[in-house]
Design an enzyme around this catalytic site. Structure first.
Site, mmCIF file in Angstrom:
data_model
loop_
_atom_site.group_PDB
_atom_site.id
_atom_site.type_symbol
_atom_site.label_atom_id
_atom_site.label_comp_id
_atom_site.label_asym_id
_atom_site.label_seq_id
_atom_site.Cartn_x
_atom_site.Cartn_y
_atom_site.Cartn_z
ATOM 1 N N LYS A 6 -88.621 60.806 27.875
ATOM 2 C CA LYS A 6 -89.598 60.035 27.335
ATOM 3 C C LYS A 6 -91.036 60.593 27.038
ATOM 4 C CE LYS A 6 -87.258 56.165 29.454
ATOM 5 N NZ LYS A 6 -86.777 55.386 28.336
ATOM 6 N N ASP B 192 -85.806 60.329 39.734
ATOM 7 C CA ASP B 192 -85.591 60.216 38.552
ATOM 8 C C ASP B 192 -87.209 59.621 37.766
ATOM 9 O OD1 ASP B 192 -83.399 58.579 36.086
ATOM 10 O OD2 ASP B 192 -85.217 59.572 35.640
ATOM 11 N N TYR C 120 -81.432 53.014 36.664
ATOM 12 C CA TYR C 120 -80.451 53.306 35.822
ATOM 13 C C TYR C 120 -80.809 54.833 35.355
ATOM 14 C CZ TYR C 120 -79.061 54.209 30.794
ATOM 15 O OH TYR C 120 -78.383 54.421 29.646
#
Ligand code: KE4
Length: 437
Positions: free
Chosen positions: A271, A243, A148
């Site tokens: 994050k 990613d 994702y």
């Protein structure tokens, strides 16, 4: 032991929220769709603890889905935000703090020579994909099932016909035109990667992957897969995009690429890099990044990019994480948790697999190795849901899906790990007993 009656305020809050917000949440991941019941509404977070609006306390293993590696309300981060807010909250003009944060990222992440700050991981991956296409003049992107990368239209795709690896949209609103240039392959499948490059020579702009997966649960790449990714992208003049929104600064101060000695062309971060405030980044080799407007012609912009409060939180967090002893502590605590979970699952004969890299890990309810989406998708998600609620009733807040990683923070002491393992042992015993009835 807690039970659902003691979450009445959250239940009512959820009903009220659903009147004004789709599904009652501002991110689908929080709706507890995979585990049933209703989400709990948070009142307070401190250290490794969450307190809900009914006053229930939980040892937190979501950590805001990764950012809270220092624990909630770390004093260094709080102090930095308080100092920043006294100078205003947003300017829409450059600050030296943005340069400082960029320098910290470049010092930490081996392959990154230049970086652009944005406000979310989705925005960072979207920008990185546009940059890869702009820098190579090519259209096709390879991604992997179970990975994702945020809700980027061109990456919200599922594997289409297995033969062609062509993808199909996996959300209404994503057009075939958007998804037609995205190829979806199986993670860790070297042969399929080779065949796909042979099938689309000189057409592939980039390959994007989670170098340590968190979004199908924690799944790691084989060394062969990592080598093939780098060899084939170089061979075909395609870009390799890591990613690291989740694993960046999580598994090592330099992320997965430092751990694996990998050398991607672009890296996406999020994050942790924002210290719990809305900040993400994409960066990489200078020759590629200098294609980004206004240095180059690939458009990219954002009102709150490099926001002063978020950069303050990010700087305070990354400055703390420069001290490698933090990762030694995280490794020790996470290894204790993982070993205890395996011991408990074996003791109660519950089929399981545990995958872990540093302080991100997943206890899978399945008895075969979990190496890709097709194996992960065979997990017993009903059993996971029972485990989740049995932990919640014992004051442990686990990620609300089998297909997520959990996160250990520096605030997870021996005592809290032991408390967690006690709850997990009781939860697994409860599952084993109920299934024998
Ligand atoms: P955000 O847009 O949510 O900041 O980042 C998207 C993203 C990109 N790349 C990876 C590897 C990610 O894990 C994410 C977001 N992760 C999910 C949880 N697995 C965020 C939870 C949520 O969407 O609420």
């Amino acid at each position: 032991m807690m039970n659902s009656e003691r979450r009445e305020h959250s239940r009512l809050a959820f009903e009220q929220a659903k009147q004004v917000t789709p599904g009652g949440v501002n991110s689908a991941a929080r709706a507890f769709g995979a585990v049933g019941g209703h989400p709990i509404f948070i009142q307070h977070a401190e250290g490794a603890w969450l307190t809900d609006i009914d006053g229930n306390r939980y040892i937190d293993y979501i950590g805001s889905w990764g950012p809270m590696i220092l624990g909630h309300q770390h004093p260094n981060v709080k102090r930095a935000i308080h100092a920043a807010v006294d100078h205003g909250t947003s300017y829409g003009a450059p600050t030296t703090a943005e340069t400082r944060l960029a320098e910290l990222i470049i010092q930490a992440v081996p392959s990154v020579e230049m970086v652009r700050l944005v406000s979310s991981g989705t925005e960072a991956t979207m920008s990185a994909i546009r940059l890869a296409r702009g820098a190579t003049g090519r259209d096709k992107i390879i991604k992997f099932a179970g990975n994702y990368h945020g809700h980027v239209d061109s990456l919200l795709v599922a594997a289409g016909s297995a033969a062609a690896t062509l993808s199909v949209p996996n959300s209404p609103g994503v057009t075939r035109g958007t998804s037609q240039d995205t190829l979806v392959l199986e993670y860790n499948d070297v042969e399929q990667l080779k065949v796909t490059f042979q099938k689309f020579p000189q057409e592939i702009a980039a390959v994007i992957l989670e170098p340590i997966c968190g979004n199908m649960g924690c799944v790691t790449p084989t060394a062969e897969f990592l080598n093939a990714l780098r060899t084939l992208t170089k061979q075909h003049d395609s870009l390799l995009v890591f990613d690291e929104v989740m694993c960046g600064f999580r598994v090592d101060n330099g992320g997965a690429q430092k751990l694996f000695g990998a050398d991607p062309d672009l890296t996406v971060m999020g994050k942790i890099v924002g210290g719990g405030l809305p900040l993400a980044a994409f960066g990489g080799k200078r020759w590629i990044m200098e294609n980004v407007l206004p240095a180059g012609r690939v458009f990219q912009a954002g009102t709150l990019s490099g926001n002063p409060l978020a950069t303050a939180a990010g700087i305070a967090t990354l400055e703390m994480l420069r001290d490698a002893t933090n990762y030694e502590i995280l490794e020790r605590q996470s290894a204790r948790l993982a070993a205890g979970l395996v011991t408990a699952a074996k003791k109660h004969a519950v089929p399981h697999q545990l995958n872990r890299v540093g302080s991100m890990l997943t206890l899978f309810f399945h008895d075969e190795p979990i190496t890709n989406w097709s194996s992960a998708s065979r997990c017993d998600t009903q059993r996971f849901a029972k485990f989740f609620w049995a932990l919640m009733d014992r004051g442990v807040y686990w990620p609300c899906s089998q297909f997520e990683a959990l996160f250990v923070s520096l605030a997870h002491t021996d005592e809290l790990i032991d408390q967690t393992l006690q709850a997990a042992d009781e939860a697994l015993q409860e599952i084993a007993r109920n299934e024998l009835k």
